[in-house]
Design a protein around this motif. Structure first.
Motif, PDB file in Angstrom:
ATOM      1  N   PRO A 124       4.415  11.437 -10.326  1.00 35.56           N
ATOM      2  CA  PRO A 124       4.490  12.234 -11.913  1.00 35.56           C
ATOM      3  C   PRO A 124       4.097  13.779 -11.493  1.00 35.56           C
ATOM      4  O   PRO A 124       4.929  14.544 -12.015  1.00 35.56           O
ATOM      5  N   ARG A 125       3.419  14.169 -10.595  1.00 44.54           N
ATOM      6  CA  ARG A 125       2.878  15.461 -10.165  1.00 44.54           C
ATOM      7  C   ARG A 125       3.872  16.056  -9.045  1.00 44.54           C
ATOM      8  O   ARG A 125       3.568  17.000  -8.671  1.00 44.54           O
ATOM      9  N   GLY A 126       4.867  15.336  -8.647  1.00 48.19           N
ATOM     10  CA  GLY A 126       5.676  15.785  -7.458  1.00 48.19           C
ATOM     11  C   GLY A 126       5.481  15.185  -6.137  1.00 48.19           C
ATOM     12  O   GLY A 126       4.340  14.529  -6.127  1.00 48.19           O
ATOM     13  N   GLY A 127       6.362  15.113  -5.416  1.00 43.18           N
ATOM     14  CA  GLY A 127       5.981  14.633  -4.061  1.00 43.18           C
ATOM     15  C   GLY A 127       6.487  13.045  -4.147  1.00 43.18           C
ATOM     16  O   GLY A 127       6.985  12.423  -5.281  1.00 43.18           O
ATOM     17  N   ARG A 128       6.404  12.514  -3.015  1.00 43.65           N
ATOM     18  CA  ARG A 128       6.967  10.789  -2.966  1.00 43.65           C
ATOM     19  C   ARG A 128       5.633  10.059  -2.403  1.00 43.65           C
ATOM     20  O   ARG A 128       4.569  10.456  -1.735  1.00 43.65           O
ATOM     21  N   ALA A 129       5.645   8.894  -2.975  1.00 43.55           N
ATOM     22  CA  ALA A 129       4.671   7.782  -2.520  1.00 43.55           C
ATOM     23  C   ALA A 129       5.459   6.920  -1.515  1.00 43.55           C
ATOM     24  O   ALA A 129       6.236   6.401  -2.202  1.00 43.55           O
ATOM     25  N   TYR A 130       5.001   6.682  -0.497  1.00 41.79           N
ATOM     26  CA  TYR A 130       5.913   5.884   0.582  1.00 41.79           C
ATOM     27  C   TYR A 130       4.804   4.440   0.617  1.00 41.79           C
ATOM     28  O   TYR A 130       3.830   4.365   0.694  1.00 41.79           O
ATOM     29  N   GLN A 131       5.773   3.215   0.699  1.00 42.59           N
ATOM     30  CA  GLN A 131       4.876   2.034   0.553  1.00 42.59           C
ATOM     31  C   GLN A 131       5.353   1.418   1.827  1.00 42.59           C
ATOM     32  O   GLN A 131       6.111   1.308   2.645  1.00 42.59           O
ATOM     33  N   ARG A 132       4.111   0.460   2.135  1.00 42.15           N
ATOM     34  CA  ARG A 132       4.236  -0.481   3.454  1.00 42.15           C
ATOM     35  C   ARG A 132       3.609  -1.705   2.956  1.00 42.15           C
ATOM     36  O   ARG A 132       2.676  -1.922   2.021  1.00 42.15           O
ATOM     37  N   VAL A 133       4.254  -2.955   3.178  1.00 43.64           N
ATOM     38  CA  VAL A 133       3.471  -4.041   3.070  1.00 43.64           C
ATOM     39  C   VAL A 133       2.693  -4.466   4.192  1.00 43.64           C
ATOM     40  O   VAL A 133       2.963  -4.195   5.359  1.00 43.64           O
ATOM     41  N   GLU A 134       1.420  -4.824   4.076  1.00 46.14           N
ATOM     42  CA  GLU A 134       0.395  -5.061   4.874  1.00 46.14           C
ATOM     43  C   GLU A 134      -0.616  -6.223   4.554  1.00 46.14           C
ATOM     44  O   GLU A 134      -0.707  -6.528   3.491  1.00 46.14           O
ATOM     45  N   PRO A 135      -1.086  -6.608   5.547  1.00 52.07           N
ATOM     46  CA  PRO A 135      -2.313  -7.946   5.061  1.00 52.07           C
ATOM     47  C   PRO A 135      -3.567  -7.062   4.394  1.00 52.07           C
ATOM     48  O   PRO A 135      -3.673  -5.916   4.419  1.00 52.07           O
ATOM     49  N   LYS A 136      -3.923  -8.031   3.421  1.00 50.28           N
ATOM     50  CA  LYS A 136      -4.829  -7.651   2.411  1.00 50.28           C
ATOM     51  C   LYS A 136      -6.070  -7.246   3.067  1.00 50.28           C
ATOM     52  O   LYS A 136      -6.058  -8.046   4.230  1.00 50.28           O
ATOM     53  N   ASP A 137      -6.872  -6.457   2.931  1.00 44.19           N
ATOM     54  CA  ASP A 137      -8.162  -6.030   3.495  1.00 44.19           C
ATOM     55  C   ASP A 137      -7.620  -5.372   4.812  1.00 44.19           C
ATOM     56  O   ASP A 137      -8.571  -5.200   5.775  1.00 44.19           O
ATOM     57  N   TYR A 138      -6.609  -4.921   5.087  1.00 41.61           N
ATOM     58  CA  TYR A 138      -6.197  -4.440   6.319  1.00 41.61           C
ATOM     59  C   TYR A 138      -6.773  -3.124   6.979  1.00 41.61           C
ATOM     60  O   TYR A 138      -7.489  -3.115   8.105  1.00 41.61           O
ATOM     61  N   LYS A 162       1.016  -1.196   0.144  1.00 40.66           N
ATOM     62  CA  LYS A 162       0.052  -0.035   0.091  1.00 40.66           C
ATOM     63  C   LYS A 162       0.942   1.190   0.102  1.00 40.66           C
ATOM     64  O   LYS A 162       1.994   1.149   0.533  1.00 40.66           O
ATOM     65  N   GLU A 163       0.522   2.250  -0.888  1.00 35.24           N
ATOM     66  CA  GLU A 163       1.325   3.470  -0.644  1.00 35.24           C
ATOM     67  C   GLU A 163       0.571   4.510   0.074  1.00 35.24           C
ATOM     68  O   GLU A 163      -0.654   4.646   0.068  1.00 35.24           O
ATOM     69  N   TYR A 164       1.277   5.344   0.664  1.00 29.03           N
ATOM     70  CA  TYR A 164       0.871   6.474   1.484  1.00 29.03           C
ATOM     71  C   TYR A 164       1.619   7.510   1.471  1.00 29.03           C
ATOM     72  O   TYR A 164       2.847   7.535   0.755  1.00 29.03           O
ATOM     73  N   HIS A 165       1.096   8.743   1.660  1.00 32.05           N
ATOM     74  CA  HIS A 165       1.940  10.034   1.492  1.00 32.05           C
ATOM     75  C   HIS A 165       2.459  10.472   2.721  1.00 32.05           C
ATOM     76  O   HIS A 165       3.408  11.682   2.524  1.00 32.05           O
ATOM     77  N   ASP A 166       2.219   9.910   3.841  1.00 36.91           N
ATOM     78  CA  ASP A 166       2.783  10.413   5.126  1.00 36.91           C
ATOM     79  C   ASP A 166       4.300   9.470   5.482  1.00 36.91           C
ATOM     80  O   ASP A 166       4.091   8.295   5.833  1.00 36.91           O
ATOM     81  N   PRO A 167       5.290   9.897   5.564  1.00 32.02           N
ATOM     82  CA  PRO A 167       6.391   9.026   5.580  1.00 32.02           C
ATOM     83  C   PRO A 167       6.459   8.611   6.996  1.00 32.02           C
ATOM     84  O   PRO A 167       7.152   7.501   7.044  1.00 32.02           O
ATOM     85  N   SER A 168       5.958   9.475   7.832  1.00 29.32           N
ATOM     86  CA  SER A 168       6.125   8.876   9.252  1.00 29.32           C
ATOM     87  C   SER A 168       5.112   7.709   9.520  1.00 29.32           C
ATOM     88  O   SER A 168       5.307   6.887  10.508  1.00 29.32           O
ATOM     89  N   PHE A 169       4.105   7.371   8.641  1.00 31.58           N
ATOM     90  CA  PHE A 169       3.235   6.242   8.903  1.00 31.58           C
ATOM     91  C   PHE A 169       3.852   5.066   8.524  1.00 31.58           C
ATOM     92  O   PHE A 169       3.597   4.025   9.103  1.00 31.58           O
ATOM     93  N   VAL A 210      10.892   2.910   4.596  1.00 35.58           N
ATOM     94  CA  VAL A 210      10.264   2.530   3.600  1.00 35.58           C
ATOM     95  C   VAL A 210      10.903   2.646   2.227  1.00 35.58           C
ATOM     96  O   VAL A 210      11.975   3.513   2.215  1.00 35.58           O
ATOM     97  N   ALA A 211      10.443   1.948   1.413  1.00 32.01           N
ATOM     98  CA  ALA A 211      10.435   2.283  -0.064  1.00 32.01           C
ATOM     99  C   ALA A 211       9.725   3.160  -0.596  1.00 32.01           C
ATOM    100  O   ALA A 211       8.683   3.465   0.180  1.00 32.01           O
TER     101      ALA A 211
END
Length: 223
Positions: free
Chosen positions: A133-147, A116-123, A127-128
């Motif tokens: 494309p429009r600027g900024g970063r998307a932060y990724q976390r591995v989590e259970p499906k339907d979390y 899942k991708e989030y915009h808050d790095p502290s969350f 992370v990877a």
């Protein structure tokens, strides 16, 4: 963990396992006690009723394999019903299973993973991340499906340990339970000690890590 990651085989090594199988042929390759719940939500509800009368001495661990397939069965059954009816039914079933288990057997929920991708790095740090494309970063976390659905949140609250099965860069299967806040959603609620953040996917080794976590530290002077 990922499909075919070894989740089912891993937990099948526990003594006295009973599978509530929500996936067609999900545990067909194993010699284990199985209650088939793969065709309908009603099968799972009936399985819970049977657990009330089954001789609990025959099994020590009940495994739902998998939670995300159970979600799909519930959603199909409650389609067209009142909003939120599927989630309410799942939460009721989860609570019933854990109430039945109290003092009788353990409960294990197997689930596939999602990134899942989030915009808050502290969350989700460390992370990877990727540039958007429009600027900024998307932060990724591995989590259970339907979390983010309420039933999965309830399971996370009820379980003492949330861990992830994966494959390391060397191709070895591992089980991860790092401190909360990392790229893998995890949880440890042990009354003493901590499990290793990463260890080989070996059931006996995993059991030993619990024993080690509960060992009293050696007295000063070493004995």
């Amino acid at each position: 963990g990922p499909p075919a990651g070894g989740k089912t085989t891993f937990i099948s090594n526990a003594p006295g396992v009973l599978f509530l199988s929500t996936e067609p042929a999900g545990v067909a390759h194993l010699d284990a006690m199985v209650m088939d719940c793969s065709r309908s939500w009603g099968q799972f509800v009936d399985a819970l009723k049977q657990l009330k009368t089954k001789d609990a001495e025959r099994f020590k661990v009940v495994v739902v394999d998998t939670f995300d397939s159970l979600v799909a069965l519930s959603e199909a059954h409650h389609q067209g019903g009142k909003p939120g009816e599927s989630n309410r039914a799942l939460r009721t079933a989860i609570s019933q299973l854990h109430a039945l288990a109290f003092g009788r057997f353990g409960v294990v929920w197997l689930c596939h993973q999602q990134t899942k991708e989030y915009h808050d790095p502290s969350f989700s740090q460390p992370v990877a991340w990727r540039e958007q494309p429009r600027g900024g970063r998307a932060y990724q976390r591995v989590e259970p499906k339907d979390y983010h659905k309420a039933p999965c949140q309830l399971i996370v609250q009820l379980c003492s340990v949330v861990a992830r099965i994966s494959i390391d860069p060397k191709g070895q299967r591992i089980i991860e339970c790092p401190p909360a806040g990392g790229p893998v959603l995890s949880k440890q609620r042990l009354s003493k000690g901590q499990l290793p953040a990463v260890q080989p996917l070996d059931y006996q080794g995993y059991v030993q890590s619990f024993r080690d976590a509960y060992k009293d530290p050696a007295p000063a002077g070493g004995e």
